[in-house]
Design an enzyme around this catalytic site. Structure first.
Site, PDB file in Angstrom:
ATOM      1  N   ILE A  11      15.575 -35.182 -20.364  1.00 27.05           N
ATOM      2  CA  ILE A  11      16.070 -35.938 -19.243  1.00 27.05           C
ATOM      3  C   ILE A  11      17.547 -35.662 -18.765  1.00 27.05           C
ATOM      4  CG2 ILE A  11      16.017 -38.184 -18.029  1.00 27.05           C
ATOM      5  CD1 ILE A  11      13.918 -39.175 -19.887  1.00 27.05           C
ATOM      6  N   THR A 132      13.889 -47.534 -22.436  1.00 32.34           N
ATOM      7  CA  THR A 132      12.085 -46.969 -21.950  1.00 32.34           C
ATOM      8  C   THR A 132      11.592 -48.389 -21.874  1.00 32.34           C
ATOM      9  OG1 THR A 132      10.289 -46.459 -23.421  1.00 32.34           O
ATOM     10  CG2 THR A 132      12.318 -47.178 -24.739  1.00 32.34           C
ATOM     11  N   ASP A 133      10.303 -48.202 -21.355  1.00 32.05           N
ATOM     12  CA  ASP A 133       9.274 -49.445 -21.000  1.00 32.05           C
ATOM     13  C   ASP A 133       8.406 -49.696 -22.558  1.00 32.05           C
ATOM     14  OD1 ASP A 133       7.437 -47.075 -21.652  1.00 32.05           O
ATOM     15  OD2 ASP A 133       6.275 -47.441 -19.790  1.00 32.05           O
ATOM     16  N   GLU A 134       8.754 -48.929 -23.559  1.00 38.20           N
ATOM     17  CA  GLU A 134       8.169 -49.402 -24.750  1.00 38.20           C
ATOM     18  C   GLU A 134       8.681 -50.387 -25.510  1.00 38.20           C
ATOM     19  OE1 GLU A 134       7.086 -45.852 -27.011  1.00 38.20           O
ATOM     20  OE2 GLU A 134       7.268 -44.368 -25.345  1.00 38.20           O
ATOM     21  N   TYR A 158      10.734 -46.423 -33.148  1.00 37.99           N
ATOM     22  CA  TYR A 158      11.373 -45.995 -31.843  1.00 37.99           C
ATOM     23  C   TYR A 158      11.660 -47.083 -30.590  1.00 37.99           C
ATOM     24  CZ  TYR A 158      11.950 -44.154 -27.091  1.00 37.99           C
ATOM     25  OH  TYR A 158      12.544 -43.804 -25.900  1.00 37.99           O
ATOM     26  N   LYS A 162      15.171 -48.822 -29.608  1.00 37.01           N
ATOM     27  CA  LYS A 162      15.693 -48.902 -28.290  1.00 37.01           C
ATOM     28  C   LYS A 162      15.741 -50.231 -27.761  1.00 37.01           C
ATOM     29  CE  LYS A 162      16.187 -46.012 -25.925  1.00 37.01           C
ATOM     30  NZ  LYS A 162      17.362 -45.145 -25.291  1.00 37.01           N
TER      31      LYS A 162
HETATM   32  P1  NAD Z   1      15.233 -35.869 -25.979  1.00 39.64           P
HETATM   33  O1  NAD Z   1      14.894 -36.284 -27.392  1.00 39.64           O
HETATM   34  O2  NAD Z   1      14.827 -34.857 -25.183  1.00 39.64           O
HETATM   35  O3  NAD Z   1      16.849 -35.785 -25.936  1.00 39.64           O
HETATM   36  C1  NAD Z   1      17.744 -36.312 -26.660  1.00 39.64           C
HETATM   37  C2  NAD Z   1      19.057 -35.559 -26.547  1.00 39.64           C
HETATM   38  O4  NAD Z   1      20.132 -36.751 -27.150  1.00 39.64           O
HETATM   39  C3  NAD Z   1      19.192 -34.339 -27.206  1.00 39.64           C
HETATM   40  O5  NAD Z   1      19.993 -33.570 -26.392  1.00 39.64           O
HETATM   41  C4  NAD Z   1      19.867 -34.679 -28.590  1.00 39.64           C
HETATM   42  O6  NAD Z   1      20.716 -33.712 -29.123  1.00 39.64           O
HETATM   43  C5  NAD Z   1      20.960 -35.718 -28.026  1.00 39.64           C
HETATM   44  N1  NAD Z   1      21.244 -36.603 -29.195  1.00 39.64           N
HETATM   45  C6  NAD Z   1      20.510 -36.985 -30.343  1.00 39.64           C
HETATM   46  N2  NAD Z   1      21.190 -37.894 -31.211  1.00 39.64           N
HETATM   47  C7  NAD Z   1      22.472 -37.741 -30.781  1.00 39.64           C
HETATM   48  C8  NAD Z   1      23.813 -38.130 -31.301  1.00 39.64           C
HETATM   49  N3  NAD Z   1      23.632 -38.828 -32.260  1.00 39.64           N
HETATM   50  N4  NAD Z   1      24.809 -38.085 -30.687  1.00 39.64           N
HETATM   51  C9  NAD Z   1      24.831 -37.074 -29.665  1.00 39.64           C
HETATM   52  N5  NAD Z   1      23.804 -36.567 -28.986  1.00 39.64           N
HETATM   53  C10 NAD Z   1      22.559 -37.085 -29.623  1.00 39.64           C
HETATM   54  O7  NAD Z   1      15.212 -37.540 -25.204  1.00 39.64           O
HETATM   55  P2  NAD Z   1      14.697 -37.522 -23.526  1.00 39.64           P
HETATM   56  O8  NAD Z   1      13.186 -37.629 -23.520  1.00 39.64           O
HETATM   57  O9  NAD Z   1      15.613 -36.765 -22.794  1.00 39.64           O
HETATM   58  O10 NAD Z   1      15.090 -39.028 -23.431  1.00 39.64           O
HETATM   59  C11 NAD Z   1      16.371 -39.496 -22.878  1.00 39.64           C
HETATM   60  C12 NAD Z   1      16.737 -40.949 -23.071  1.00 39.64           C
HETATM   61  O11 NAD Z   1      15.567 -41.461 -22.044  1.00 39.64           O
HETATM   62  C13 NAD Z   1      16.304 -41.593 -24.353  1.00 39.64           C
HETATM   63  O12 NAD Z   1      17.383 -42.593 -24.412  1.00 39.64           O
HETATM   64  C14 NAD Z   1      15.124 -42.299 -24.125  1.00 39.64           C
HETATM   65  O13 NAD Z   1      14.906 -43.287 -24.882  1.00 39.64           O
HETATM   66  C15 NAD Z   1      14.880 -42.549 -22.813  1.00 39.64           C
HETATM   67  N6  NAD Z   1      13.457 -42.365 -22.142  1.00 39.64           N
HETATM   68  C16 NAD Z   1      12.771 -41.346 -22.251  1.00 39.64           C
HETATM   69  C17 NAD Z   1      11.461 -41.211 -21.909  1.00 39.64           C
HETATM   70  C18 NAD Z   1      10.711 -40.075 -21.972  1.00 39.64           C
HETATM   71  O14 NAD Z   1       9.372 -40.150 -21.404  1.00 39.64           O
HETATM   72  N7  NAD Z   1      10.795 -38.938 -22.469  1.00 39.64           N
HETATM   73  C19 NAD Z   1      10.943 -42.296 -21.116  1.00 39.64           C
HETATM   74  C20 NAD Z   1      11.992 -43.540 -20.912  1.00 39.64           C
HETATM   75  C21 NAD Z   1      13.187 -43.290 -21.460  1.00 39.64           C
HETATM   76  P1  TYD Z   2       4.232 -38.942 -26.146  1.00 35.59           P
HETATM   77  O1  TYD Z   2       4.394 -37.725 -25.221  1.00 35.59           O
HETATM   78  O2  TYD Z   2       4.564 -38.832 -27.707  1.00 35.59           O
HETATM   79  O3  TYD Z   2       5.003 -40.290 -25.771  1.00 35.59           O
HETATM   80  P2  TYD Z   2       4.806 -41.919 -26.180  1.00 35.59           P
HETATM   81  O4  TYD Z   2       4.130 -41.914 -27.454  1.00 35.59           O
HETATM   82  O5  TYD Z   2       6.466 -42.307 -25.882  1.00 35.59           O
HETATM   83  O6  TYD Z   2       4.196 -42.660 -25.239  1.00 35.59           O
HETATM   84  O7  TYD Z   2       2.465 -39.424 -26.386  1.00 35.59           O
HETATM   85  C1  TYD Z   2       1.902 -39.836 -25.124  1.00 35.59           C
HETATM   86  C2  TYD Z   2       0.665 -40.416 -25.470  1.00 35.59           C
HETATM   87  O8  TYD Z   2      -0.132 -39.298 -25.814  1.00 35.59           O
HETATM   88  C3  TYD Z   2       0.616 -41.411 -26.594  1.00 35.59           C
HETATM   89  O9  TYD Z   2      -0.381 -42.425 -26.272  1.00 35.59           O
HETATM   90  C4  TYD Z   2       0.373 -40.594 -27.898  1.00 35.59           C
HETATM   91  C5  TYD Z   2      -0.659 -39.517 -27.488  1.00 35.59           C
HETATM   92  N1  TYD Z   2      -0.474 -38.464 -27.927  1.00 35.59           N
HETATM   93  C6  TYD Z   2      -1.798 -37.672 -28.651  1.00 35.59           C
HETATM   94  O10 TYD Z   2      -2.840 -38.046 -28.108  1.00 35.59           O
HETATM   95  N2  TYD Z   2      -1.576 -36.485 -29.107  1.00 35.59           N
HETATM   96  C7  TYD Z   2      -0.391 -35.749 -29.434  1.00 35.59           C
HETATM   97  O11 TYD Z   2      -0.434 -34.775 -30.071  1.00 35.59           O
HETATM   98  C8  TYD Z   2       0.941 -36.622 -29.050  1.00 35.59           C
HETATM   99  C9  TYD Z   2       1.825 -35.889 -29.307  1.00 35.59           C
HETATM  100  C10 TYD Z   2       0.774 -37.660 -28.075  1.00 35.59           C
END
Ligand code: NAD
Ligand code: TYD
Length: 353
Positions: A11, A132-134, A158, A162
């Site tokens: 993101i 996150t919504d989690e 996780y 958060k």
């Molecule tokens: P990601 O795992 O793809 O990226 C995380 C980034 O943070 C990476 O570039 C990593 O190198 C960096 N990082 C990790 N530990 C670090 C540290 N100690 N110091 C500096 N950099 C560090 O994550 P994402 O999916 O892009 O999520 C970004 C943010 O959005 C997170 O805070 C996550 O909780 C939140 N979020 C994600 C989702 C989703 O669906 N992916 C949804 C809601 C909120």
């Molecule tokens: P994920 O992408 O890991 O996001 P989150 O757990 O943060 O919601 O998983 C999305 C949904 O998909 C979650 O209900 C777990 C499920 N899932 C599978 O069924 N198989 C998989 O291999 C993975 C990675 C996730």
């Protein structure tokens, strides 16, 4: 300029690309480059002076202090985190360190920096925490979607980490007056998502002719938002969000995992037909994730009412773009499927079948 943490991740990288295109203001990007961080995501900004990359840990207070003193950002947008639930189950330690201690370090550095500002600089400074919504836990089938007033009931290491970081952010506002704002977003999908998460994993496995692992009965429900819409929401909250408030961000798009996977299979059948048959044949039910939250859903009315943000993409348009992006960026996928990635796949899926 602004300071972004975690800007080499999924993101964060989308946000920086979007920010430079939409706002054009310089960004300092502090990222440790863990397995999830990848500078290839920002290749389009190579040679662009508006993106300054610094490789370090958000727990490194001296580095954060030095960056704030040198660049004097008007805002910190904090993405850096360990973000994968399954990894948090296998090893929660790094989640506590980065998500809790890292956020604490940033808050303390921000407090010291902001305390030294005066006038408009002090007035306008923001610490935007991306969450996150989690943190709200799991919904029953008939429960209303998560509102900002829902109690926190995190269920995984996780989401607990958060939730802890959200509480720290809230407390630094109430106690020290730090001008914070928090966003709680649902599941994102789109370009540059690491193929450990459901949507890119399914695409990578399908194209490789491998099983598509569905945890449990595949009826766990998530709300899915296209990453570009999340980036726009963050820009909107940074510009006009009320200090000390939280904003839920979502796509009004609840779907069971099995529907997501079948939708991707159908799009791949259309865009890259497989001589071996329809991709859906690869769907494989595997052992469930421990403590697997059943349903997430987001009530995103507050951000719409107060700030006028709504998602621009529907799931149909967003997932089509995303599948096309992955098909056109198979080299990116191949690069991130390193030895460490293969080791993770063995660890997470080895004993599920
Ligand atoms: P990601 O795992 O793809 O990226 C995380 C980034 O943070 C990476 O570039 C990593 O190198 C960096 N990082 C990790 N530990 C670090 C540290 N100690 N110091 C500096 N950099 C560090 O994550 P994402 O999916 O892009 O999520 C970004 C943010 O959005 C997170 O805070 C996550 O909780 C939140 N979020 C994600 C989702 C989703 O669906 N992916 C949804 C809601 C909120
Ligand atoms: P994920 O992408 O890991 O996001 P989150 O757990 O943060 O919601 O998983 C999305 C949904 O998909 C979650 O209900 C777990 C499920 N899932 C599978 O069924 N198989 C998989 O291999 C993975 C990675 C996730």
């Amino acid at each position: 300029m602004i300071l972004v943490t975690g800007g080499a991740g999924f993101i964060g990288a989308n946000f920086i690309l979007d920010w430079i295109a939409a706002v054009g203001e310089p960004v300092v990007n502090l990222d440790k480059l863990t397995y999830a961080g990848n500078l290839e995501n920002l290749a389009a900004l190579e040679g662009d002076a508006r993106h300054i990359f610094v490789r370090d840990d958000i727990c490194a207070r001296a580095t954060v202090d030095a960056l704030l003193a040198q660049h004097r950002p008007r805002a910190i947008v904090h993405f850096a985190a360990e973000s994968h639930v399954d990894r948090s189950i296998h090893g929660p330690g790094e989640f506590m360190r980065t998500n809790v201690e890292g956020t604490f370090t940033l808050l303390e550095a921000a407090r010291a920096y902001w305390g030294g500002l005066a006038g408009a600089e002090r007035e306008n400074f923001r610490f935007l925490h991306v969450s996150t919504d989690e943190v709200y836990g799991s919904l029953g089938p008939k429960d209303p979607p998560f509102a900002e007033t829902n109690p926190y009931e995190p269920n995984s290491p996780y989401s607990a980490s958060k939730a802890a970081s959200d509480h720290l952010v809230r407390a630094w506002h109430h106690t020290y007056g730090l001008p914070v704002v928090t966003t709680n977003c649902s599941n994102n999908y789109g370009p540059f998502q690491f193929p450990e998460k459901l949507i890119p994993l399914v695409m990578a496995n399908a194209l490789a002719g491998k099983p598509l692992p569905i945890y449990g009965d595949g009826m766990n429900v998530r709300d899915w938002l296209y990453v570009g819409d999340h980036c726009a929401a963050i820009r909107t909250v940074l510009a006009g969000g009320r200090v000390g408030e939280t904003y839920n961000v979502g796509g009004w798009n609840e779907m069971p995992n099995l529907t997501i996977v079948k939708t991707i299979c159908a799009l791949l059948d259309e865009m890259k037909p497989d001589a071996g048959g329809r991709y859906e044949r690869l769907v494989t039910f595997v052992a469930d994730r421990p403590g697997h939250d059943r349903r997430y859903a987001i009530d995103a009315r507050k951000i719409e009412r107060e700030l006028g943000w709504r998602p621009a993409e529907t799931f149909e348009t967003g997932i089509r773009k995303t599948v096309r992006w992955y098909l056109e960026h198979q080299d990116w996928v191949a690069h991130v499927q390193s030895g460490a990635y293969r080791e993770w796949v063995r660890k997470n899926y080895g004993d599920r079948e």
